[in-house]
Scaffold this motif. Structure first.
Motif, short mmCIF file in Angstrom:
data_model
loop_
_atom_site.label_atom_id
_atom_site.label_comp_id
_atom_site.label_asym_id
_atom_site.label_seq_id
_atom_site.Cartn_x
_atom_site.Cartn_y
_atom_site.Cartn_z
N ASN A 188 0.83 -1.20 0.00
CA ASN A 188 0.00 0.00 0.00
C ASN A 188 0.87 1.25 0.00
OD1 ASN A 188 -2.40 1.50 0.07
ND2 ASN A 188 -2.35 1.62 2.30
N PRO A 189 1.70 1.41 -1.05
CA PRO A 189 2.57 2.59 -1.09
C PRO A 189 1.80 3.83 -1.52
CG PRO A 189 2.84 1.33 -3.09
CD PRO A 189 1.89 0.54 -2.21
N ASP A 190 2.40 4.99 -1.31
CA ASP A 190 1.79 6.25 -1.75
C ASP A 190 1.73 6.32 -3.27
OD1 ASP A 190 1.48 7.11 0.85
OD2 ASP A 190 3.41 8.16 0.88
N PHE A 191 0.69 7.01 -3.77
CA PHE A 191 0.59 7.28 -5.20
C PHE A 191 1.57 8.39 -5.54
CE2 PHE A 191 -1.60 9.79 -8.62
CZ PHE A 191 -1.33 8.89 -9.65
N CYS A 192 2.42 8.14 -6.54
CA CYS A 192 3.47 9.09 -6.90
C CYS A 192 3.21 9.80 -8.22
CB CYS A 192 4.82 8.36 -6.96
SG CYS A 192 5.28 7.56 -5.42
N GLY A 193 2.00 9.69 -8.77
CA GLY A 193 1.69 10.35 -10.03
C GLY A 193 1.69 9.38 -11.18
N ASP A 219 -6.59 -1.35 -9.77
CA ASP A 219 -7.30 -1.06 -8.53
C ASP A 219 -8.79 -0.88 -8.75
OD1 ASP A 219 -4.90 -1.28 -7.25
OD2 ASP A 219 -4.72 0.83 -6.69
N GLU A 220 -9.52 -0.67 -7.66
CA GLU A 220 -10.96 -0.49 -7.74
C GLU A 220 -11.37 0.73 -8.55
OE1 GLU A 220 -12.56 -0.44 -3.82
OE2 GLU A 220 -12.25 -2.60 -3.48
N ASP A 221 -10.46 1.68 -8.67
CA ASP A 221 -10.77 2.88 -9.45
C ASP A 221 -10.71 2.62 -10.95
OD1 ASP A 221 -8.05 2.66 -9.92
OD2 ASP A 221 -7.50 4.54 -8.95
N GLY A 222 -10.38 1.40 -11.35
CA GLY A 222 -10.33 1.04 -12.76
C GLY A 222 -9.02 1.35 -13.44
N ARG A 223 -8.09 1.99 -12.71
CA ARG A 223 -6.81 2.35 -13.29
C ARG A 223 -5.77 1.27 -13.01
NH1 ARG A 223 -4.22 7.78 -12.48
NH2 ARG A 223 -3.21 6.96 -14.34
N THR A 224 -4.74 1.24 -13.86
CA THR A 224 -3.68 0.26 -13.72
C THR A 224 -2.40 0.97 -13.27
OG1 THR A 224 -4.68 -1.09 -15.46
CG2 THR A 224 -2.39 -1.56 -14.91
N TYR A 225 -1.69 0.33 -12.35
CA TYR A 225 -0.50 0.93 -11.75
C TYR A 225 0.67 -0.04 -11.79
CZ TYR A 225 -4.03 4.04 -9.70
OH TYR A 225 -5.08 4.91 -9.51
N LEU A 226 1.87 0.52 -11.79
CA LEU A 226 3.07 -0.22 -11.46
C LEU A 226 3.30 0.00 -9.97
CD1 LEU A 226 5.44 0.71 -14.42
CD2 LEU A 226 4.22 -1.43 -14.12
N VAL A 227 3.43 -1.09 -9.22
CA VAL A 227 3.48 -0.99 -7.76
C VAL A 227 4.75 -1.68 -7.25
CG1 VAL A 227 2.29 -1.49 -5.59
CG2 VAL A 227 0.97 -1.05 -7.67
N THR A 228 5.51 -0.96 -6.45
CA THR A 228 6.65 -1.53 -5.73
C THR A 228 6.39 -1.28 -4.25
OG1 THR A 228 8.08 0.43 -5.60
CG2 THR A 228 8.10 -0.81 -7.68
N PRO A 229 7.20 -1.82 -3.37
CA PRO A 229 6.94 -1.59 -1.94
C PRO A 229 6.97 -0.12 -1.54
CG PRO A 229 8.41 -3.46 -2.22
CD PRO A 229 8.27 -2.83 -3.57
N VAL A 230 7.58 0.75 -2.35
CA VAL A 230 7.74 2.14 -1.93
C VAL A 230 6.99 3.15 -2.79
CG1 VAL A 230 9.97 1.70 -0.85
CG2 VAL A 230 9.88 2.39 -3.25
N GLU A 231 6.39 2.73 -3.90
CA GLU A 231 5.70 3.69 -4.76
C GLU A 231 4.64 3.01 -5.61
OE1 GLU A 231 8.76 5.25 -7.41
OE2 GLU A 231 9.66 3.27 -7.27
N ARG A 232 3.69 3.84 -6.09
CA ARG A 232 2.64 3.40 -6.99
C ARG A 232 2.48 4.47 -8.05
NH1 ARG A 232 -3.11 4.28 -6.36
NH2 ARG A 232 -2.59 5.08 -4.28
N VAL A 233 2.72 4.10 -9.32
CA VAL A 233 2.63 5.07 -10.42
C VAL A 233 1.62 4.57 -11.44
CG1 VAL A 233 4.97 5.95 -10.13
CG2 VAL A 233 4.61 3.99 -11.61
N GLY A 234 0.85 5.51 -11.96
CA GLY A 234 -0.18 5.16 -12.93
C GLY A 234 0.37 5.05 -14.34
#
Length: 209
Positions: free
Chosen positions: A42-47, A82-97
């Motif tokens: 559950n990392p922060d969204f970084c843009g 995610d539930e918002d319908g968007r796709t992200y690259l997720v690592t333990p420290v960041e989430r980018v769309g």
């Protein structure tokens, strides 16, 4: 002397040079081999990142195709929808769309074993995932209104699906049969005991006439 994949602290979303991609490679690589446990992070969204998966499954970064399959496979291992319908690259420290034109994966090959309720339909994706369609990995079929065609999808993991490539779709439909579902005769396929309706049987007959 620092290596090209050394950990970098700069924001990925502000990087416009190749080093931004290198930073993401570094962090994704540290997530481990195979599909990473992104659902537990559950990392922060970084843009947003200027990365897109086209409808044919080709990955682009800064408008340029990513030609290295090992790199594409690495990124695909840290994808999450995610539930918002968007796709992200997720690592333990960041989430980018990132942008996805259709499905993030393409099912490029299939195998069928057994018959009846014991039948198992297995797909291989363009990034190397092997998926057995069934209750936990359902198939769904979407009418393509603009062409009058059909687009099958199979769930790979989480909310991520693979679009079944057209040649594979024809092979898949070849294993269809008429099944009574809710008092209606449907043309459907079976896998691992589950029945996946494709279309009403009378609609198929009309299309085949």
């Amino acid at each position: 002397m620092t290596g090209p994949l050394e950990h970098r602290e700069e924001s990925l979303t502000t990087a416009t040079e190749a080093r931004g991609l290198e930073a993401l490679i570094s962090r994704a690589a540290r997530a481990g081999k195979g599909a990473a446990p992104v659902e537990r992070w559950n990392p922060d969204f970084c843009g947003d990142l200027d990365m897109e998966i086209k409808a044919d499954g080709t990955w682009f970064y800064l408008g340029t195709p990513i030609g290295r399959m090992p790199l594409v496979q690495l990124f695909s291992s840290v994808l999450r929808k995610d539930e918002d319908g968007r796709t992200y690259l997720v690592t333990p420290v960041e989430r980018v769309g990132i942008r996805v034109a259709d499905a993030p994966f393409i099912a490029v090959e299939m195998d069928v074993s057994g018959g009846g309720d014991a039948r198992i339909i297995t797909f291989r994706t363009n990034v190397g995932d092997v998926v057995e369609a069934g209750p936990e990995r359902p198939l769904r079929f979407v009418d393509e209104n603009e062409t009058g065609g059909l687009k099958p999808y199979v769930l790979v993991r989480g909310r991520l699906e693979a679009l079944v490539a057209r040649p594979v779709m024809y092979e898949l439909v070849g294993h269809g049969e008429e099944v009574e579902i809710g008092g209606k005769t449907m043309f459907a396929v079976r896998s691992k005991g589950a029945v996946f309706p494709i279309m009403p049987a009378d609609q198929l007959k009309w299309l085949s006439a």
